[in-house]
Design a protein around this motif. Structure first.
Motif, PDB file in Angstrom:
ATOM      1  N   LYS A  19       0.833  -1.206   0.000  1.00  0.00           N
ATOM      2  CA  LYS A  19       0.000   0.000   0.000  1.00  0.00           C
ATOM      3  C   LYS A  19       0.868   1.257   0.000  1.00  0.00           C
ATOM      4  CE  LYS A  19      -4.310  -1.606   2.104  1.00  0.00           C
ATOM      5  NZ  LYS A  19      -5.348  -1.329   3.130  1.00  0.00           N
ATOM      6  N   LEU A  20       1.965   1.213   0.744  1.00  0.00           N
ATOM      7  CA  LEU A  20       2.887   2.360   0.771  1.00  0.00           C
ATOM      8  C   LEU A  20       3.487   2.590  -0.605  1.00  0.00           C
ATOM      9  CD1 LEU A  20       4.594   4.532   2.218  1.00  0.00           C
ATOM     10  CD2 LEU A  20       6.250   2.715   2.739  1.00  0.00           C
ATOM     11  N   TYR A  21       3.979   1.532  -1.223  1.00  0.00           N
ATOM     12  CA  TYR A  21       4.599   1.664  -2.546  1.00  0.00           C
ATOM     13  C   TYR A  21       3.605   2.197  -3.569  1.00  0.00           C
ATOM     14  CZ  TYR A  21       8.151  -1.415  -0.470  1.00  0.00           C
ATOM     15  OH  TYR A  21       9.104  -1.977   0.339  1.00  0.00           O
ATOM     16  N   GLN A  22       2.366   1.717  -3.478  1.00  0.00           N
ATOM     17  CA  GLN A  22       1.332   2.177  -4.402  1.00  0.00           C
ATOM     18  C   GLN A  22       1.052   3.664  -4.195  1.00  0.00           C
ATOM     19  OE1 GLN A  22      -2.366   0.054  -4.073  1.00  0.00           O
ATOM     20  NE2 GLN A  22      -3.267   1.021  -5.878  1.00  0.00           N
ATOM     21  N   ALA A  23       1.011   4.083  -2.930  1.00  0.00           N
ATOM     22  CA  ALA A  23       0.741   5.492  -2.626  1.00  0.00           C
ATOM     23  C   ALA A  23       1.858   6.395  -3.149  1.00  0.00           C
ATOM     24  CB  ALA A  23       0.580   5.678  -1.120  1.00  0.00           C
ATOM     25  N   ILE A  24       3.097   5.936  -3.039  1.00  0.00           N
ATOM     26  CA  ILE A  24       4.234   6.748  -3.494  1.00  0.00           C
ATOM     27  C   ILE A  24       4.280   6.817  -5.021  1.00  0.00           C
ATOM     28  CG2 ILE A  24       6.765   6.861  -3.583  1.00  0.00           C
ATOM     29  CD1 ILE A  24       6.761   5.583  -0.776  1.00  0.00           C
ATOM     30  N   ALA A  25       4.055   5.652  -5.662  1.00  0.00           N
ATOM     31  CA  ALA A  25       4.227   5.581  -7.117  1.00  0.00           C
ATOM     32  C   ALA A  25       2.978   6.015  -7.889  1.00  0.00           C
ATOM     33  CB  ALA A  25       4.608   4.161  -7.517  1.00  0.00           C
ATOM     34  N   MET A  26       1.825   6.072  -7.204  1.00  0.00           N
ATOM     35  CA  MET A  26       0.575   6.408  -7.891  1.00  0.00           C
ATOM     36  C   MET A  26       0.676   7.764  -8.591  1.00  0.00           C
ATOM     37  SD  MET A  26      -3.274   6.652  -6.266  1.00  0.00           S
ATOM     38  CE  MET A  26      -3.116   5.032  -5.521  1.00  0.00           C
ATOM     39  N   GLY A  27       0.287   7.790  -9.835  1.00  0.00           N
ATOM     40  CA  GLY A  27       0.294   9.038 -10.589  1.00  0.00           C
ATOM     41  C   GLY A  27       1.646   9.385 -11.183  1.00  0.00           C
ATOM     42  N   ALA A  28       2.678   8.633 -10.803  1.00  0.00           N
ATOM     43  CA  ALA A  28       4.016   8.935 -11.322  1.00  0.00           C
ATOM     44  C   ALA A  28       4.412   7.992 -12.451  1.00  0.00           C
ATOM     45  CB  ALA A  28       5.042   8.828 -10.196  1.00  0.00           C
ATOM     46  N   MET A  29       3.531   7.040 -12.780  1.00  0.00           N
ATOM     47  CA  MET A  29       3.858   6.063 -13.819  1.00  0.00           C
ATOM     48  C   MET A  29       2.827   6.097 -14.942  1.00  0.00           C
ATOM     49  SD  MET A  29       5.208   2.688 -11.763  1.00  0.00           S
ATOM     50  CE  MET A  29       3.573   2.262 -11.201  1.00  0.00           C
ATOM     51  N   ASP A  30       3.301   6.188 -16.160  1.00  0.00           N
ATOM     52  CA  ASP A  30       2.446   6.093 -17.335  1.00  0.00           C
ATOM     53  C   ASP A  30       2.628   4.713 -17.959  1.00  0.00           C
ATOM     54  OD1 ASP A  30       1.574   8.745 -17.126  1.00  0.00           O
ATOM     55  OD2 ASP A  30       3.401   9.459 -18.123  1.00  0.00           O
ATOM     56  N   GLU A  31       1.560   4.193 -18.567  1.00  0.00           N
ATOM     57  CA  GLU A  31       1.669   2.889 -19.230  1.00  0.00           C
ATOM     58  C   GLU A  31       2.663   3.005 -20.379  1.00  0.00           C
ATOM     59  OE1 GLU A  31      -1.409   0.016 -21.555  1.00  0.00           O
ATOM     60  OE2 GLU A  31      -1.883   0.480 -19.467  1.00  0.00           O
ATOM     61  N   PRO A  32       3.504   1.989 -20.570  1.00  0.00           N
ATOM     62  CA  PRO A  32       4.534   2.062 -21.618  1.00  0.00           C
ATOM     63  C   PRO A  32       3.937   2.180 -23.016  1.00  0.00           C
ATOM     64  CG  PRO A  32       4.386  -0.152 -20.707  1.00  0.00           C
ATOM     65  CD  PRO A  32       3.572   0.728 -19.821  1.00  0.00           C
ATOM     66  N   SER A  33       4.667   2.860 -23.883  1.00  0.00           N
ATOM     67  CA  SER A  33       4.238   3.026 -25.270  1.00  0.00           C
ATOM     68  C   SER A  33       4.532   1.756 -26.063  1.00  0.00           C
ATOM     69  CB  SER A  33       4.996   4.199 -25.902  1.00  0.00           C
ATOM     70  OG  SER A  33       6.390   3.909 -25.985  1.00  0.00           O
ATOM     71  N   ASP A  34       4.002   1.690 -27.282  1.00  0.00           N
ATOM     72  CA  ASP A  34       4.252   0.537 -28.151  1.00  0.00           C
ATOM     73  C   ASP A  34       5.744   0.397 -28.442  1.00  0.00           C
ATOM     74  OD1 ASP A  34       1.573  -0.053 -28.215  1.00  0.00           O
ATOM     75  OD2 ASP A  34       1.209   0.957 -30.134  1.00  0.00           O
ATOM     76  N   ASP A  35       6.438   1.528 -28.600  1.00  0.00           N
ATOM     77  CA  ASP A  35       7.879   1.478 -28.864  1.00  0.00           C
ATOM     78  C   ASP A  35       8.639   0.898 -27.663  1.00  0.00           C
ATOM     79  OD1 ASP A  35       7.585   2.518 -31.393  1.00  0.00           O
ATOM     80  OD2 ASP A  35       8.012   4.591 -30.796  1.00  0.00           O
ATOM     81  N   GLU A  36       8.224   1.279 -26.457  1.00  0.00           N
ATOM     82  CA  GLU A  36       8.864   0.736 -25.249  1.00  0.00           C
ATOM     83  C   GLU A  36       8.639  -0.773 -25.145  1.00  0.00           C
ATOM     84  OE1 GLU A  36       8.969   3.441 -21.451  1.00  0.00           O
ATOM     85  OE2 GLU A  36       7.063   3.794 -22.468  1.00  0.00           O
ATOM     86  N   ILE A  37       7.425  -1.192 -25.459  1.00  0.00           N
ATOM     87  CA  ILE A  37       7.085  -2.616 -25.380  1.00  0.00           C
ATOM     88  C   ILE A  37       7.920  -3.418 -26.380  1.00  0.00           C
ATOM     89  CG2 ILE A  37       5.252  -4.307 -25.824  1.00  0.00           C
ATOM     90  CD1 ILE A  37       3.281  -2.208 -24.714  1.00  0.00           C
ATOM     91  N   LEU A  38       8.019  -2.913 -27.618  1.00  0.00           N
ATOM     92  CA  LEU A  38       8.801  -3.605 -28.645  1.00  0.00           C
ATOM     93  C   LEU A  38      10.279  -3.645 -28.286  1.00  0.00           C
ATOM     94  CD1 LEU A  38       8.814  -5.019 -31.357  1.00  0.00           C
ATOM     95  CD2 LEU A  38       9.036  -2.778 -32.470  1.00  0.00           C
ATOM     96  N   SER A  39      10.783  -2.554 -27.739  1.00  0.00           N
ATOM     97  CA  SER A  39      12.187  -2.491 -27.336  1.00  0.00           C
ATOM     98  C   SER A  39      12.477  -3.487 -26.220  1.00  0.00           C
ATOM     99  CB  SER A  39      12.535  -1.069 -26.884  1.00  0.00           C
ATOM    100  OG  SER A  39      13.865  -1.015 -26.393  1.00  0.00           O
ATOM    101  N   TYR A  40      11.574  -3.542 -25.238  1.00  0.00           N
ATOM    102  CA  TYR A  40      11.753  -4.484 -24.124  1.00  0.00           C
ATOM    103  C   TYR A  40      11.720  -5.922 -24.640  1.00  0.00           C
ATOM    104  CZ  TYR A  40      11.237  -6.651 -19.544  1.00  0.00           C
ATOM    105  OH  TYR A  40      11.431  -7.416 -18.420  1.00  0.00           O
ATOM    106  N   PHE A  41      10.779  -6.202 -25.550  1.00  0.00           N
ATOM    107  CA  PHE A  41      10.662  -7.555 -26.101  1.00  0.00           C
ATOM    108  C   PHE A  41      11.936  -7.951 -26.836  1.00  0.00           C
ATOM    109  CE2 PHE A  41       9.658 -10.298 -29.753  1.00  0.00           C
ATOM    110  CZ  PHE A  41       9.161 -11.411 -29.075  1.00  0.00           C
ATOM    111  N   THR A  42      12.483  -7.047 -27.615  1.00  0.00           N
ATOM    112  CA  THR A  42      13.704  -7.336 -28.378  1.00  0.00           C
ATOM    113  C   THR A  42      14.875  -7.654 -27.454  1.00  0.00           C
ATOM    114  OG1 THR A  42      12.956  -5.837 -30.143  1.00  0.00           O
ATOM    115  CG2 THR A  42      15.294  -6.435 -30.119  1.00  0.00           C
ATOM    116  N   LEU A  43      14.979  -6.905 -26.343  1.00  0.00           N
ATOM    117  CA  LEU A  43      16.097  -7.090 -25.416  1.00  0.00           C
ATOM    118  C   LEU A  43      15.927  -8.313 -24.517  1.00  0.00           C
ATOM    119  CD1 LEU A  43      16.686  -3.384 -24.327  1.00  0.00           C
ATOM    120  CD2 LEU A  43      18.209  -4.773 -25.729  1.00  0.00           C
TER     121      LEU A  43
END
Length: 278
Positions: free
Chosen positions: A121-145
């Motif tokens: 719950k603490l981690y969620q409270a700290i990180a909430m609103g600070a993270m955006d869902e990854p873009s398609d380019d990020e997903i493809l890059s992660y998959f390649t690596l």
């Protein structure tokens, strides 16, 4: 005069003895030499890294209090029930397995689950609103690596050996020709997606035609899996692994946010390192 000097000396010695056990203070909360030594034994880390973990834990505990974060008994029960279901056990069987594996009573296990949920719950409270869902380019890059890491078997063909006698089962593992009427066996095909992550990891690390280590079976006995074969999954793609990739990227982002947050919090907190174990 001598009585006064003796009293002062005794007071000094007693204070020194009490102070002697304190290694670090975090906002006046003490971390003892024993705490650090225990953490060193549990993690196999050196004194500085073990102390860093304990300092972080103190900072997290203080943040939980400041933010008035709490966990109900129902939330703890629900989490334990889910863990039991994922491992194909009822709650009583899970308690037995935890006691056999870690020596924890049900009360101690519940306390650890409560602590885990508080941290979540603490981690969620700290990180909430600070993270955006990854873009398609990020997903493809992660998959390649990480394509090789994302690939996994579709199923494991195993023979499950079970016994209430741990020593005899251990003998079977070391000598497959050993026979005991206390040991039963059952052949199964375990689908990767339907078993617990812990069991999937255990089987993935086991060579074909060999046994896994003996582990508690959650029913007061023990078991070992003999790996007969591995069924390969179809080729993975970025599209087929998209949910897993998003989870992995978000988890990494969350860790970066938390590390930055607690590094900044540590820099601004009153932390005194008196001494570390030698």
């Amino acid at each position: 005069m001598y009585k006064i000097l003796l009293l002062l000396l005794m007071t000094t010695l007693l204070s020194a003895k009490i102070y002697d056990g304190v290694a670090i203070t975090v906002e006046d909360e003490a971390i003892t030499l024993y705490d650090i030594q225990k953490m060193m034994q549990e993690t196999k880390l050196d004194a500085k890294k073990a102390a860093d973990i304990l300092i972080r834990q103190k900072l997290e505990d203080e943040e939980i209090q400041k933010r008035n974060i709490s966990v109900t008994d129902d939330e703890v029960y629900k989490d334990i029930k889910q863990i039991a279901q994922r491992n194909h056990m009822n709650i009583a069987q899970l308690y037995d397995a935890v006691r056999e594996a870690n020596g924890l009573t049900s009360s101690e296990f519940k306390a650890k689950m409560r602590e885990k949920l508080l941290k979540q719950k603490l981690y969620q409270a700290i990180a909430m609103g600070a993270m955006d869902e990854p873009s398609d380019d990020e997903i493809l890059s992660y998959f390649t690596l990480h394509k090789q890491e994302l690939e996994h078997p579709s199923a494991f063909k195993v023979t499950i050996y079970s016994s209430k006698n741990q020593e005899e089962l251990q003998t079977k593992v070391h000598n497959p020709m050993f026979y005991s009427p206390s040991i039963t066996s059952q052949e199964q095909t375990l689908e990767y997606e339907r078993i617990s992550p812990q069991l999937a990891t255990l089987l993935s690390k086991t060579k074909v035609d060999s046994f896994t280590p003996v582990v508690p079976n959650g029913q007061g006995g023990f078991m070992s899996f003999y790996l007969n074969g591995v069924l390969k999954a179809k080729d993975v793609t970025a599209a087929s692994m998209r949910p897993q990739i998003i989870n992995a990227i978000m988890a990494k982002k969350r860790e970066e946010i938390l590390d930055e947050y607690f590094t900044r919090l540590r820099d601004n907190s009153d932390i005194k390192i008196i001494r570390l174990p030698e």
